[in-house]
Scaffold this motif. Structure first.
Motif, mmCIF file in Angstrom:
data_model
loop_
_atom_site.group_PDB
_atom_site.id
_atom_site.type_symbol
_atom_site.label_atom_id
_atom_site.label_comp_id
_atom_site.label_asym_id
_atom_site.label_seq_id
_atom_site.Cartn_x
_atom_site.Cartn_y
_atom_site.Cartn_z
ATOM 1 N N VAL A 285 42.921 71.238 56.614
ATOM 2 C CA VAL A 285 43.472 69.886 56.727
ATOM 3 C C VAL A 285 42.538 68.945 55.970
ATOM 4 O O VAL A 285 41.326 68.948 56.209
ATOM 5 C CB VAL A 285 43.606 69.460 58.199
ATOM 6 C CG1 VAL A 285 44.123 68.028 58.314
ATOM 7 C CG2 VAL A 285 44.531 70.424 58.943
ATOM 8 N N PRO A 286 43.060 68.116 55.060
ATOM 9 C CA PRO A 286 42.195 67.226 54.272
ATOM 10 C C PRO A 286 41.624 66.082 55.105
ATOM 11 O O PRO A 286 42.207 65.672 56.125
ATOM 12 C CB PRO A 286 43.124 66.705 53.174
ATOM 13 C CG PRO A 286 44.503 66.863 53.728
ATOM 14 C CD PRO A 286 44.465 68.060 54.628
ATOM 15 N N HIS A 287 40.487 65.557 54.670
ATOM 16 C CA HIS A 287 39.783 64.514 55.419
ATOM 17 C C HIS A 287 40.544 63.181 55.483
ATOM 18 O O HIS A 287 40.334 62.404 56.417
ATOM 19 C CB HIS A 287 38.400 64.286 54.812
ATOM 20 C CG HIS A 287 37.433 65.379 55.112
ATOM 21 N ND1 HIS A 287 36.208 65.488 54.493
ATOM 22 C CD2 HIS A 287 37.509 66.446 55.951
ATOM 23 C CE1 HIS A 287 35.565 66.553 54.949
ATOM 24 N NE2 HIS A 287 36.337 67.156 55.827
ATOM 25 N N TRP A 288 41.426 62.936 54.533
ATOM 26 C CA TRP A 288 42.145 61.665 54.565
ATOM 27 C C TRP A 288 42.997 61.530 55.824
ATOM 28 O O TRP A 288 43.315 60.407 56.249
ATOM 29 C CB TRP A 288 43.021 61.483 53.319
ATOM 30 C CG TRP A 288 44.158 62.464 53.152
ATOM 31 C CD1 TRP A 288 44.189 63.558 52.364
ATOM 32 C CD2 TRP A 288 45.450 62.412 53.796
ATOM 33 N NE1 TRP A 288 45.395 64.220 52.463
ATOM 34 C CE2 TRP A 288 46.185 63.531 53.332
ATOM 35 C CE3 TRP A 288 46.048 61.547 54.696
ATOM 36 C CZ2 TRP A 288 47.482 63.800 53.742
ATOM 37 C CZ3 TRP A 288 47.353 61.804 55.128
ATOM 38 C CH2 TRP A 288 48.054 62.924 54.648
ATOM 39 N N VAL A 289 43.348 62.655 56.422
ATOM 40 C CA VAL A 289 44.197 62.618 57.620
ATOM 41 C C VAL A 289 43.517 61.843 58.748
ATOM 42 O O VAL A 289 44.152 61.046 59.435
ATOM 43 C CB VAL A 289 44.536 64.052 58.072
ATOM 44 C CG1 VAL A 289 45.282 64.038 59.406
ATOM 45 C CG2 VAL A 289 45.358 64.767 57.007
ATOM 46 N N ALA A 290 42.220 62.053 58.943
ATOM 47 C CA ALA A 290 41.504 61.359 60.014
ATOM 48 C C ALA A 290 41.560 59.850 59.823
ATOM 49 O O ALA A 290 41.766 59.082 60.783
ATOM 50 C CB ALA A 290 40.055 61.838 60.065
ATOM 51 N N GLN A 291 41.380 59.393 58.592
ATOM 52 C CA GLN A 291 41.425 57.961 58.307
ATOM 53 C C GLN A 291 42.792 57.374 58.631
ATOM 54 O O GLN A 291 42.914 56.324 59.271
ATOM 55 C CB GLN A 291 41.083 57.716 56.836
ATOM 56 C CG GLN A 291 41.128 56.259 56.399
ATOM 57 C CD GLN A 291 40.011 55.437 56.991
ATOM 58 O OE1 GLN A 291 38.881 55.895 57.065
ATOM 59 N NE2 GLN A 291 40.333 54.227 57.433
ATOM 60 N N VAL A 292 43.843 58.068 58.212
ATOM 61 C CA VAL A 292 45.196 57.546 58.431
ATOM 62 C C VAL A 292 45.561 57.581 59.910
ATOM 63 O O VAL A 292 46.256 56.679 60.413
ATOM 64 C CB VAL A 292 46.223 58.338 57.587
ATOM 65 C CG1 VAL A 292 47.640 57.856 57.875
ATOM 66 C CG2 VAL A 292 45.912 58.193 56.106
ATOM 67 N N VAL A 293 45.109 58.588 60.647
ATOM 68 C CA VAL A 293 45.362 58.644 62.091
ATOM 69 C C VAL A 293 44.826 57.388 62.775
ATOM 70 O O VAL A 293 45.501 56.785 63.616
ATOM 71 C CB VAL A 293 44.732 59.915 62.701
ATOM 72 C CG1 VAL A 293 44.637 59.797 64.224
ATOM 73 C CG2 VAL A 293 45.556 61.147 62.338
ATOM 74 N N ILE A 294 43.620 56.979 62.429
ATOM 75 C CA ILE A 294 43.043 55.784 63.043
ATOM 76 C C ILE A 294 43.757 54.529 62.557
ATOM 77 O O ILE A 294 43.985 53.589 63.346
ATOM 78 C CB ILE A 294 41.533 55.714 62.746
ATOM 79 C CG1 ILE A 294 40.821 56.914 63.382
ATOM 80 C CG2 ILE A 294 40.937 54.409 63.273
ATOM 81 C CD1 ILE A 294 41.049 57.075 64.871
ATOM 82 N N GLU A 295 44.147 54.486 61.295
ATOM 83 C CA GLU A 295 44.909 53.335 60.795
ATOM 84 C C GLU A 295 46.237 53.220 61.531
ATOM 85 O O GLU A 295 46.667 52.105 61.882
ATOM 86 C CB GLU A 295 45.140 53.480 59.292
ATOM 87 C CG GLU A 295 43.879 53.317 58.461
ATOM 88 C CD GLU A 295 44.103 53.604 56.985
ATOM 89 O OE1 GLU A 295 45.235 54.018 56.630
ATOM 90 O OE2 GLU A 295 43.165 53.419 56.193
ATOM 91 N N ASP A 296 46.905 54.351 61.774
ATOM 92 C CA ASP A 296 48.145 54.328 62.551
ATOM 93 C C ASP A 296 47.902 53.809 63.964
ATOM 94 O O ASP A 296 48.699 53.031 64.515
ATOM 95 C CB ASP A 296 48.747 55.734 62.618
ATOM 96 C CG ASP A 296 49.507 56.122 61.365
ATOM 97 O OD1 ASP A 296 49.736 55.246 60.515
ATOM 98 O OD2 ASP A 296 49.881 57.310 61.238
ATOM 99 N N THR A 297 46.810 54.258 64.572
ATOM 100 C CA THR A 297 46.483 53.814 65.931
ATOM 101 C C THR A 297 46.265 52.309 65.973
ATOM 102 O O THR A 297 46.759 51.617 66.881
ATOM 103 C CB THR A 297 45.222 54.547 66.433
ATOM 104 O OG1 THR A 297 45.466 55.953 66.443
ATOM 105 C CG2 THR A 297 44.867 54.094 67.844
#
Length: 322
Positions: A285-297
């Motif tokens: 899983v690429p690292h950008w996913v973590a950033q977008v998860v928090i942005e969604d939150t």
């Protein structure tokens, strides 16, 4: 039972029974037969097979063309004979020009077996048993070697390998992973990535769903540095059959589409937050996913439990790689 005994000493006491039990089991019986034998030898421990890791080999010895054993240790034989000739490789080649000698290799795989033994996610015994077979590899001196590496482990020109012995099990080690990680943590004030991963597991939905050793084993290594101080290394390995599933989301995916991709990945692996731990441990899983998860939150689209959100947020503030 073991409060007054160091785990390292206790594990050493288990080794003779493991050696004896594994020596009696034919490799053809598979891990199931090995586990049964271990259960009879060590009834207090319920080992289960976690994974097998193969595709490796070690240098073996030397045999003649008719199968006679010349040496059990190829490297030692070469070093000794070179020393007798003051390191002159050409002299060594000339002296053995009339003999047909073959190097052997030990090819195999490592079986990881685990047994949980405490409340913590790192509280488990990890047993490593090797499945080995000695094979005849390349003919010595046939490639006109100029270095020791060319002689003992050439990268090209190997003969068709032939079995020298039947496959057999060999005990490698048994250790308490929690104890190893504690020794490792005592080296430095800052926790290593493996410590943070285990802590994250315990604090996340993954830890509430399953224990760490159900899905990961830990490859450990210990050596002495130039000051003769012990140095510890630990690398988590996912106990998957094959490779992780492909993460089905392109960079920039967010909201419902990202949630669906995360959910699908977790279901394929078999536990919640699998996407996060495979982002760390397998790079599936690429690292950008973590950033977008928090942005969604932050935008109000909360598809993760709060405890999981905190873990991802903490990783973004202090990222670590395994």
């Amino acid at each position: 039972m073991k409060e007054n005994q160091a785990w390292s000493e206790y594990c050493k006491s288990l080794a003779p029974a493991i050696v004896e039990a594994s020596a009696k089991v034919p490799v053809s019986g598979g891990p199931g037969a090995l586990i049964k034998a271990l259960g009879q030898a060590l009834p207090d421990w319920k080992f289960r097979h976690a994974m097998s890791r193969g595709g490796w080999y070690r240098l073996g010895g030397i045999v003649s063309a008719d199968g006679k054993r010349i040496s059990d240790n190829l490297e030692r034989w070469v070093e000794s004979n070179l020393d007798e000739r003051d390191g002159d490789m050409a002299h060594l080649i000339d002296d053995f020009a009339g003999q047909t000698l073959y190097a052997t290799r030990l090819v195999g795989q490592t079986h990881y077996l685990v047994s949980h033994c405490g409340e913590g996610h790192a509280d488990f015994l990890q047993l490593e048993i090797e499945d080995l077979q000695e094979i005849r590899a390349h003919q010595l001196f046939a490639n006109d070697p100029s270095t020791i590496e060319d002689l003992i482990d050439p990268r090209t020109g190997n003969e068709q390998p032939l079995p020298v012995s039947l496959p057999h099990y060999a005990f490698r080690r048994v250790q308490h992973i929690g104890s190893f990680l504690q020794r490792m943590r005592a080296q430095r004030p800052e926790p290593a990535p493996i410590h943070r991963m285990v802590d994250d597991w315990g604090a996340s939905s993954a830890g509430a769903n399953s224990t760490f050793s159900n899905h990961w084993v830990v490859a450990t290594r210990e050596h002495l540095d130039r000051y003769h101080q012990p140095v510890f290394r630990a690398q988590p390995i996912a106990t998957l059959a094959g490779t992780p599933p492909e993460f089905d989301a392109a960079p920039g995916t967010s909201g419902l589409a990202l949630n669906e991709a995360l959910t699908h990945f977790d279901r394929e692996i078999g536990y919640p937050m699998a996407w996060y731990f495979h982002m760390l441990g397998t790079k599936a899983v690429p690292h950008w996913v973590a950033q977008v998860v928090i942005e969604d939150t932050m935008a109000g689209f909360a598809y993760l439990p709060q405890r999981d959100v905190e873990i991802v947020r903490n990783w973004l503030h202090r990222p670590y790689a395994l």
